[in-house]
Every structure is written in structure tokens, then in C-alpha cells.
Design a protein around this motif. Structure first.
Motif, PDB file in Angstrom:
ATOM      1  N   ASN A  56       2.231   1.905  -5.637  1.00  0.00           N
ATOM      2  CA  ASN A  56       2.956   2.332  -6.759  1.00  0.00           C
ATOM      3  C   ASN A  56       3.960   1.171  -7.463  1.00  0.00           C
ATOM      4  O   ASN A  56       4.309   0.803  -7.613  1.00  0.00           O
ATOM      5  CB  ASN A  56       4.173   3.362  -5.155  1.00  0.00           C
ATOM      6  CG  ASN A  56       3.522   3.188  -4.443  1.00  0.00           C
ATOM      7  OD1 ASN A  56       2.908   4.429  -4.224  1.00  0.00           O
ATOM      8  ND2 ASN A  56       3.520   3.400  -3.117  1.00  0.00           N
ATOM      9  N   ARG A 109       6.455  10.736  -8.194  1.00  0.00           N
ATOM     10  CA  ARG A 109       6.824  11.107  -7.139  1.00  0.00           C
ATOM     11  C   ARG A 109       6.835  12.571  -6.678  1.00  0.00           C
ATOM     12  O   ARG A 109       8.624  12.500  -7.109  1.00  0.00           O
ATOM     13  CB  ARG A 109       7.586   9.829  -5.979  1.00  0.00           C
ATOM     14  CG  ARG A 109       7.834   9.594  -5.087  1.00  0.00           C
ATOM     15  CD  ARG A 109       8.215   8.889  -4.424  1.00  0.00           C
ATOM     16  NE  ARG A 109       7.503   7.641  -4.716  1.00  0.00           N
ATOM     17  CZ  ARG A 109       8.219   6.447  -4.606  1.00  0.00           C
ATOM     18  NH1 ARG A 109       9.695   6.302  -4.418  1.00  0.00           N
ATOM     19  NH2 ARG A 109       7.141   5.173  -4.534  1.00  0.00           N
ATOM     20  N   LEU A 135      -1.168   7.376 -11.300  1.00  0.00           N
ATOM     21  CA  LEU A 135      -0.048   7.583 -10.454  1.00  0.00           C
ATOM     22  C   LEU A 135       0.302   8.977 -10.850  1.00  0.00           C
ATOM     23  O   LEU A 135      -0.162   9.583 -12.263  1.00  0.00           O
ATOM     24  CB  LEU A 135       0.750   6.468 -11.492  1.00  0.00           C
ATOM     25  CG  LEU A 135       0.432   5.030 -11.262  1.00  0.00           C
ATOM     26  CD1 LEU A 135       0.912   4.262 -12.081  1.00  0.00           C
ATOM     27  CD2 LEU A 135       1.010   4.684  -9.316  1.00  0.00           C
ATOM     28  N   ASP A 155       3.415   7.435  -7.396  1.00  0.00           N
ATOM     29  CA  ASP A 155       2.118   7.222  -6.454  1.00  0.00           C
ATOM     30  C   ASP A 155       0.948   7.295  -7.297  1.00  0.00           C
ATOM     31  O   ASP A 155       0.589   8.122  -7.652  1.00  0.00           O
ATOM     32  CB  ASP A 155       2.737   7.779  -5.433  1.00  0.00           C
ATOM     33  CG  ASP A 155       4.214   7.616  -4.703  1.00  0.00           C
ATOM     34  OD1 ASP A 155       4.238   6.306  -5.289  1.00  0.00           O
ATOM     35  OD2 ASP A 155       4.715   9.074  -4.483  1.00  0.00           O
ATOM     36  N   SER A 199       9.702   7.017 -10.131  1.00  0.00           N
ATOM     37  CA  SER A 199       8.800   6.685  -9.031  1.00  0.00           C
ATOM     38  C   SER A 199       7.560   7.231  -9.258  1.00  0.00           C
ATOM     39  O   SER A 199       7.459   8.596  -8.952  1.00  0.00           O
ATOM     40  CB  SER A 199       9.494   7.252  -7.841  1.00  0.00           C
ATOM     41  OG  SER A 199      10.484   6.393  -7.770  1.00  0.00           O
TER      42      SER A 199
END
Length: 164
Positions: A54, A162, A159, A35, A33
């Protein structure tokens, strides 16, 4: 006639020599993941616009596909999931033109495809650059419209992993 045939064979062969091969396993370090933000060029105003974005990356169960789930918290109607299959020198329908290993946990690969872009759907070459460096992931889309030699940055995701 033989010179023309030789030249044609050389040109076709050079297309394949320059292409790079990627496997889904080459991309596995980007699974997880992420973000960050998406900044895109608004063709109507000519100005960049940045929004929260995201991405969750996973692989298909057969390990042949690369799944990207895009989430836009302030614009959930734009959320989407894209599954791309990797096949030799292609990432989906896009030709892989460059692949560079950035060490243990990273890579950069570049794809290109003839397509169209813009509000008036002009013919163009679309280029995507995917860069993974440890805990950062960037995806940049550039466009070169037919009849020009200028690459325009259309959008870019920046990004962070996460939880990092």
C-alpha cells in the motif's frame, strides 16, 4: 577543432532539450491512499515474487515535495517513507525524460538515473515509470546494466485508489 566544439555543444544542448519539467502540482492527482501489490524480480532465484503493498501519497506543507509512505502489511519491517523534491527537470536526483498528460486525472512520467543494481551492485541505468489513470496508479522500475541494451523489469507496484 571547431567541429569538435560544435559537436560537444550540440550534445550538451540535446540533453536539456529532451528533459521534461514537472511540478508537484502536476502530480497532485495521485495524493491519497492506494492499495495493491508489489511484484519484484528476485535476482537470487530469477523468479518474480508478489506481495501486498500500500502507498499513501501526500505533499509537503510547502507544496514542493512529494511524500510516498510505503506499507507492506505482511512485512512491516520494510515499511518506509520517501520524500522527493521536484525541481524543474528532476524528480529528486532522477532526470525526468518523459511527461505525458493522460487527461483530467492522470499522467505518465519517466525518470532515469545512472546508478547500480543487483546483488553484485553492477553499474546500470535505473528507469522509473509513474502512471496514474483515474483510480489506478502504477510505478515500474526497470534496469539496464552497463554493456547491455536490454531493460529488465526489476519491480512494479500496481495499486487502486482506496475505497474505489
Amino acid at each position: 577543432m571547431q567541429k569538435i566544439l560544435s559537436l560537444a555543444v550540440f550534445m550538451v544542448a540535446s540533453l536539456f532539450v529532451n528533459a521534461q519539467k514537472v511540478t508537484v502540482q502536476d502530480l497532485k492527482n495521485s495524493v491519497g491512499s492506494w492499495d495493491g501489490s508489489l511484484t519484484y524480480l528476485d535476482y537470487s532465484s530469477g523468479k518474480p515474487f508478489t506481495m501486498q503493498a500500500n502507498i499513501t501519497v501526500s505533499l509537503t506543507p510547502n507544496q514542493k515535495g512529494y511524500i510516498m509512505a510505503f506499507e507492506y502489511p505482511k512485512e512491516p519491517h520494510a515499511n518506509s517513507i520517501d520524500t522527493t523534491f521536484v525541481s524543474g527537470q528532476f524528480f529528486g536526483k532522477e532526470k525526468i525524460v518523459e511527461l505525458k498528460n493522460n487527461g483530467d486525472r492522470g499522467y505518465t512520467f519517466v525518470t532515469e538515473i545512472d546508478s547500480e543494481d543487483g546483488n553484485d551492485h553492477k553499474k546500470a541505468i535505473l528507469r522509473h515509470t509513474y502512471t496514474l489513470l483515474a483510480n489506478t496508479f502504477a510505478i515500474k522500475k526497470e534496469v539496464k546494466f552497463k554493456g547491455t541494451n536490454v531493460w529488465v523489469k526489476r519491480n512494479e507496484y500496481l495499486l487502486n485508489k482506496r475505497g474505489k
